[in-house]
Design a protein around this motif. Structure first.
Motif, PDB file in Angstrom:
ATOM      1  N   LEU A   1     -11.884  11.055 -18.901  1.00 13.93           N
ATOM      2  CA  LEU A   1     -12.495  10.474 -17.637  1.00 13.93           C
ATOM      3  C   LEU A   1     -12.207   9.342 -17.236  1.00 13.93           C
ATOM      4  CD1 LEU A   1     -16.394  11.806 -18.570  1.00 13.93           C
ATOM      5  CD2 LEU A   1     -14.672  12.633 -16.822  1.00 13.93           C
ATOM      6  N   ALA A   2     -11.947   8.061 -18.142  1.00 20.25           N
ATOM      7  CA  ALA A   2     -11.497   7.018 -17.844  1.00 20.25           C
ATOM      8  C   ALA A   2      -9.981   6.998 -17.407  1.00 20.25           C
ATOM      9  CB  ALA A   2     -11.555   6.020 -19.182  1.00 20.25           C
ATOM     10  N   ALA A   3      -9.370   7.973 -17.757  1.00 22.82           N
ATOM     11  CA  ALA A   3      -7.910   7.913 -17.368  1.00 22.82           C
ATOM     12  C   ALA A   3      -7.889   8.379 -16.030  1.00 22.82           C
ATOM     13  CB  ALA A   3      -7.019   8.820 -18.423  1.00 22.82           C
ATOM     14  N   TRP A   4      -8.663   9.419 -15.669  1.00 19.20           N
ATOM     15  CA  TRP A   4      -8.551   9.904 -14.170  1.00 19.20           C
ATOM     16  C   TRP A   4      -9.634   8.994 -13.212  1.00 19.20           C
ATOM     17  CZ3 TRP A   4      -5.632  13.337 -12.637  1.00 19.20           C
ATOM     18  CH2 TRP A   4      -5.393  14.599 -13.476  1.00 19.20           C
TER      19      TRP A   4
ATOM     20  N   VAL B   1      -6.483   3.995  -7.682  1.00 17.42           N
ATOM     21  CA  VAL B   1      -5.190   3.746  -7.054  1.00 17.42           C
ATOM     22  C   VAL B   1      -5.303   3.933  -5.651  1.00 17.42           C
ATOM     23  CG1 VAL B   1      -2.497   3.802  -6.830  1.00 17.42           C
ATOM     24  CG2 VAL B   1      -3.890   3.458  -9.177  1.00 17.42           C
ATOM     25  N   PRO B   2      -5.294   5.417  -5.220  1.00 15.54           N
ATOM     26  CA  PRO B   2      -5.475   5.835  -3.922  1.00 15.54           C
ATOM     27  C   PRO B   2      -6.715   5.034  -3.145  1.00 15.54           C
ATOM     28  CG  PRO B   2      -6.091   7.679  -5.175  1.00 15.54           C
ATOM     29  CD  PRO B   2      -5.538   6.704  -6.088  1.00 15.54           C
ATOM     30  N   THR B   3      -7.781   4.826  -3.988  1.00 15.79           N
ATOM     31  CA  THR B   3      -8.898   4.057  -3.399  1.00 15.79           C
ATOM     32  C   THR B   3      -8.667   2.855  -2.772  1.00 15.79           C
ATOM     33  OG1 THR B   3     -10.561   5.670  -4.616  1.00 15.79           O
ATOM     34  CG2 THR B   3     -11.282   3.655  -3.685  1.00 15.79           C
ATOM     35  N   ALA B   4      -7.769   2.130  -3.715  1.00 19.50           N
ATOM     36  CA  ALA B   4      -7.600   0.633  -3.277  1.00 19.50           C
ATOM     37  C   ALA B   4      -6.458   0.826  -2.373  1.00 19.50           C
ATOM     38  CB  ALA B   4      -6.866   0.086  -4.610  1.00 19.50           C
ATOM     39  N   VAL B   5      -5.723   1.746  -2.357  1.00 18.66           N
ATOM     40  CA  VAL B   5      -4.653   1.490  -1.167  1.00 18.66           C
ATOM     41  C   VAL B   5      -5.233   1.947   0.014  1.00 18.66           C
ATOM     42  CG1 VAL B   5      -2.460   2.625  -0.174  1.00 18.66           C
ATOM     43  CG2 VAL B   5      -2.726   2.143  -2.831  1.00 18.66           C
TER      44      VAL B   5
ATOM     45  N   VAL C   1       0.848   8.093  -4.009  1.00 21.92           N
ATOM     46  CA  VAL C   1       1.612   9.042  -4.936  1.00 21.92           C
ATOM     47  C   VAL C   1       2.513   8.315  -5.901  1.00 21.92           C
ATOM     48  CG1 VAL C   1       3.045  11.016  -5.121  1.00 21.92           C
ATOM     49  CG2 VAL C   1       1.301  10.892  -3.162  1.00 21.92           C
ATOM     50  N   THR C   2       3.074   7.354  -5.556  1.00 22.64           N
ATOM     51  CA  THR C   2       3.993   6.660  -6.601  1.00 22.64           C
ATOM     52  C   THR C   2       3.219   5.968  -7.385  1.00 22.64           C
ATOM     53  OG1 THR C   2       5.778   6.469  -4.871  1.00 22.64           O
ATOM     54  CG2 THR C   2       5.900   4.920  -7.024  1.00 22.64           C
ATOM     55  N   LEU C   3       2.114   5.302  -7.106  1.00 28.70           N
ATOM     56  CA  LEU C   3       1.380   4.234  -8.159  1.00 28.70           C
ATOM     57  C   LEU C   3       0.436   5.298  -9.018  1.00 28.70           C
ATOM     58  CD1 LEU C   3       0.268   1.395  -5.916  1.00 28.70           C
ATOM     59  CD2 LEU C   3       2.067   1.321  -7.754  1.00 28.70           C
ATOM     60  N   ALA C   4       0.054   6.284  -8.219  1.00 29.81           N
ATOM     61  CA  ALA C   4      -0.965   7.151  -8.946  1.00 29.81           C
ATOM     62  C   ALA C   4      -0.059   7.967 -10.139  1.00 29.81           C
ATOM     63  CB  ALA C   4      -1.845   8.098  -8.207  1.00 29.81           C
ATOM     64  N   GLY C   5       1.040   8.582  -9.680  1.00 28.14           N
ATOM     65  CA  GLY C   5       1.867   9.212 -10.796  1.00 28.14           C
ATOM     66  C   GLY C   5       2.537   8.360 -11.651  1.00 28.14           C
ATOM     67  N   GLY C   6       2.748   6.989 -11.448  1.00 26.60           N
ATOM     68  CA  GLY C   6       3.330   6.302 -12.571  1.00 26.60           C
ATOM     69  C   GLY C   6       2.060   5.920 -13.524  1.00 26.60           C
TER      70      GLY C   6
ATOM     71  N   PHE D   1       0.808  -0.319  11.530  1.00 24.03           N
ATOM     72  CA  PHE D   1      -0.428  -0.254  11.982  1.00 24.03           C
ATOM     73  C   PHE D   1      -0.283   0.368  13.307  1.00 24.03           C
ATOM     74  CE2 PHE D   1      -3.977  -1.544  14.757  1.00 24.03           C
ATOM     75  CZ  PHE D   1      -5.021  -1.137  13.913  1.00 24.03           C
ATOM     76  N   GLY D   2      -0.953   1.693  13.570  1.00 24.70           N
ATOM     77  CA  GLY D   2      -1.048   2.538  14.812  1.00 24.70           C
ATOM     78  C   GLY D   2       0.262   3.417  14.889  1.00 24.70           C
ATOM     79  N   HIS D   3       1.099   3.344  13.673  1.00 26.06           N
ATOM     80  CA  HIS D   3       2.298   4.334  13.855  1.00 26.06           C
ATOM     81  C   HIS D   3       2.202   5.494  12.963  1.00 26.06           C
ATOM     82  CE1 HIS D   3       4.112   1.703  16.979  1.00 26.06           C
ATOM     83  NE2 HIS D   3       3.444   0.602  16.051  1.00 26.06           N
ATOM     84  N   HIS D   4       2.925   6.478  12.992  1.00 26.75           N
ATOM     85  CA  HIS D   4       2.975   7.617  12.079  1.00 26.75           C
ATOM     86  C   HIS D   4       3.687   6.953  10.761  1.00 26.75           C
ATOM     87  CE1 HIS D   4       3.370  11.641  10.565  1.00 26.75           C
ATOM     88  NE2 HIS D   4       4.446  11.339  10.287  1.00 26.75           N
ATOM     89  N   ALA D   5       4.483   6.210  11.042  1.00 27.47           N
ATOM     90  CA  ALA D   5       5.290   5.774   9.575  1.00 27.47           C
ATOM     91  C   ALA D   5       4.408   4.838   8.695  1.00 27.47           C
ATOM     92  CB  ALA D   5       6.447   4.708  10.265  1.00 27.47           C
ATOM     93  N   GLY D   6       3.427   4.332   9.252  1.00 32.48           N
ATOM     94  CA  GLY D   6       2.423   3.707   8.275  1.00 32.48           C
ATOM     95  C   GLY D   6       1.699   4.474   7.567  1.00 32.48           C
ATOM     96  N   PHE D   7       1.202   5.822   8.062  1.00 34.84           N
ATOM     97  CA  PHE D   7       0.507   6.729   7.212  1.00 34.84           C
ATOM     98  C   PHE D   7       1.525   7.263   6.229  1.00 34.84           C
ATOM     99  CE2 PHE D   7      -0.124  11.458   6.559  1.00 34.84           C
ATOM    100  CZ  PHE D   7      -1.303  11.371   5.907  1.00 34.84           C
ATOM    101  N   VAL D   8       2.768   7.553   6.608  1.00 37.55           N
ATOM    102  CA  VAL D   8       3.940   7.899   5.640  1.00 37.55           C
ATOM    103  C   VAL D   8       3.912   7.226   4.342  1.00 37.55           C
ATOM    104  CG1 VAL D   8       6.031   8.957   5.277  1.00 37.55           C
ATOM    105  CG2 VAL D   8       4.891   9.594   7.261  1.00 37.55           C
ATOM    106  N   THR D   9       4.002   5.786   4.741  1.00 32.85           N
ATOM    107  CA  THR D   9       4.370   4.689   3.758  1.00 32.85           C
ATOM    108  C   THR D   9       3.070   4.620   2.881  1.00 32.85           C
ATOM    109  OG1 THR D   9       5.314   3.445   5.562  1.00 32.85           O
ATOM    110  CG2 THR D   9       4.620   2.495   3.579  1.00 32.85           C
ATOM    111  N   SER D  10       1.754   4.763   3.628  1.00 34.97           N
ATOM    112  CA  SER D  10       0.566   4.725   2.491  1.00 34.97           C
ATOM    113  C   SER D  10       0.402   5.756   1.612  1.00 34.97           C
ATOM    114  CB  SER D  10      -0.459   4.369   3.390  1.00 34.97           C
ATOM    115  OG  SER D  10      -0.662   5.790   4.133  1.00 34.97           O
TER     116      SER D  10
END
Length: 372
Positions: free
Chosen positions: A316-319, A325-329, A356-361, A342-351
């Motif tokens: 439970l602590a691990a999950w 991470v996604p909550t913080a991002v 995914v990278t941080l949570a997967g790590g 901000f206000g662009h499609h690239a911003g959503f992709v970046t976030s």
């Protein structure tokens, strides 16, 4: 063909038309019932079922005769001894043998009162012993106990049973010990046979509980045991505690019967009584070992549950760490200020890539350290 029990004789104060109660055979093997004697009670209908046997030098001379005729048979044959068994008698039922054999009033009171402790008391004319037989019930757990009292006189053994006991199995055991009988130890042989049967029953009950403990132990680490381990361990522990209260005093009972001042055991039979004493000691030791096993099973079950709880807490602590991470991002990107993308499609992709990278790590790190 088994001989049918005879109708007990009518007392003088009974009318000719009064119904005559049939004697009740003591509990035992229905294939080998012995003929019961008429009741020793003067009450009508008879209140106490009895069994009688007359022996001489190990040979059965007669059985099923009225208990009131014991003195006559003993007087007619100075070398004979008698056995009388009474099932759940009252003091009135014991009155006739009390007078004939000089039984002490305190011993008679103990014989008819239930729940006496296992013991041996010495009186001027006889010995009195109280003990408990044990047998397994047909249920998944539980033991049936039967309280037995003995009056031991030089020429008579009087047994009083307050509960069911396989008396026919005892008689069969006596019949197997006829080779040990001498003119001086015939009563001692009868006492030995009874003690041997009782102690063997104790050990059989311990073995039954020990087998149940083995079964419980095999299910301890099964994912789906199908039973409540802690509850079953508690039930077995309760049975062992009840059996210990019955078995533990048996060593003292046998020792007191073996004392020289009891004049019950001669040199030839001392080895047989010592064997019973050793068997009782072994039974007590087996009960102690079984109790330790039950305690270990219960402790292991608690430790296993604690380990499972710790494992669940780790997961439970691990999950929670991964979800943080996604909550913080998303919380950061939810600020009401301009930011790159901000206000662009690239911003959503970046976030999304950052989440995914941080949570997967973090997942890979926790997995490598056996937290997941």
């Amino acid at each position: 063909m088994t001989e049918q029990p005879k109708t007990p004789p009518r007392s003088d104060d009974q009318s000719a038309d009064a119904p005559v109660a049939q004697p009740v055979t003591a509990a035992g093997d229905p294939q080998t019932p012995g003929p019961p004697a008429p009741s020793v009670s003067s009450a009508f209908p008879p209140q106490c079922a009895t069994r009688t046997r007359l022996y001489r030098a190990g040979e059965l001379l007669e059985e099923g005769f009225p208990a009131g005729q014991m003195s006559e048979r003993l007087a007619a044959d100075p070398a004979a001894v008698v056995w009388l068994d009474l099932y759940d008698p009252t003091e009135d039922d014991l009155a006739i043998v009390t007078q004939e054999f000089g039984l002490h009033a305190l011993a008679v009171e103990d014989a008819v009162s239930p729940h006496q402790r296992p013991k041996v008391d010495r009186y001027r004319t006889h010995l009195f012993a109280n003990l408990y037989a044990v047998s397994a019930t047909g249920d998944s757990r539980g033991l049936a106990t039967g309280e037995i009292s003995m009056f031991i006189t030089p020429r008579a053994l009087i047994t009083v049973r307050k509960n069911n006991f396989d008396i026919d199995a005892l008689i069969a055991r006596w019949d197997l010990n006829t080779g040990l009988v001498t003119a001086q130890n015939e009563i001692s042989i009868l006492v030995y046979g009874l003690l041997d049967a009782v102690v063997d029953g104790h050990y059989e009950a311990v073995e039954r509980l020990d087998d149940a403990i083995d079964e419980l132990q095999t299910r301890l680490f099964q994912a789906r045991a199908g039973i409540d381990i802690r509850r079953r361990a508690y039930e077995l522990g309760a049975d062992l505690a009840a059996l210990r209260r019955i078995v533990a005093p048996m060593q003292d009972v046998v020792s007191r019967l073996m004392r020289t001042d009891s004049h019950l055991v001669d040199d030839e039979l001392s080895l047989y009584y010592q064997d019973i004493h050793d068997h009782a000691l072994h039974t007590s030791e087996t009960i102690a070992a079984a109790s330790d096993r039950v305690d270990r099973i219960a402790a292991t079950q608690l430790n296993e549950q604690s380990a499972q709880l710790n494992e669940i807490t780790k997961k439970l602590a691990a999950w929670a760490a991964i979800i943080a991470v996604p909550t913080a991002v998303t919380g950061f990107y939810g600020q009401n200020v301009p930011y790159p993308g901000f206000g662009h499609h690239a911003g959503f992709v970046t976030s999304t890539v950052v989440i995914v990278t941080l949570a997967g790590g973090i997942y890979a790190y926790l997995r490598r350290n056996n937290w997941l």
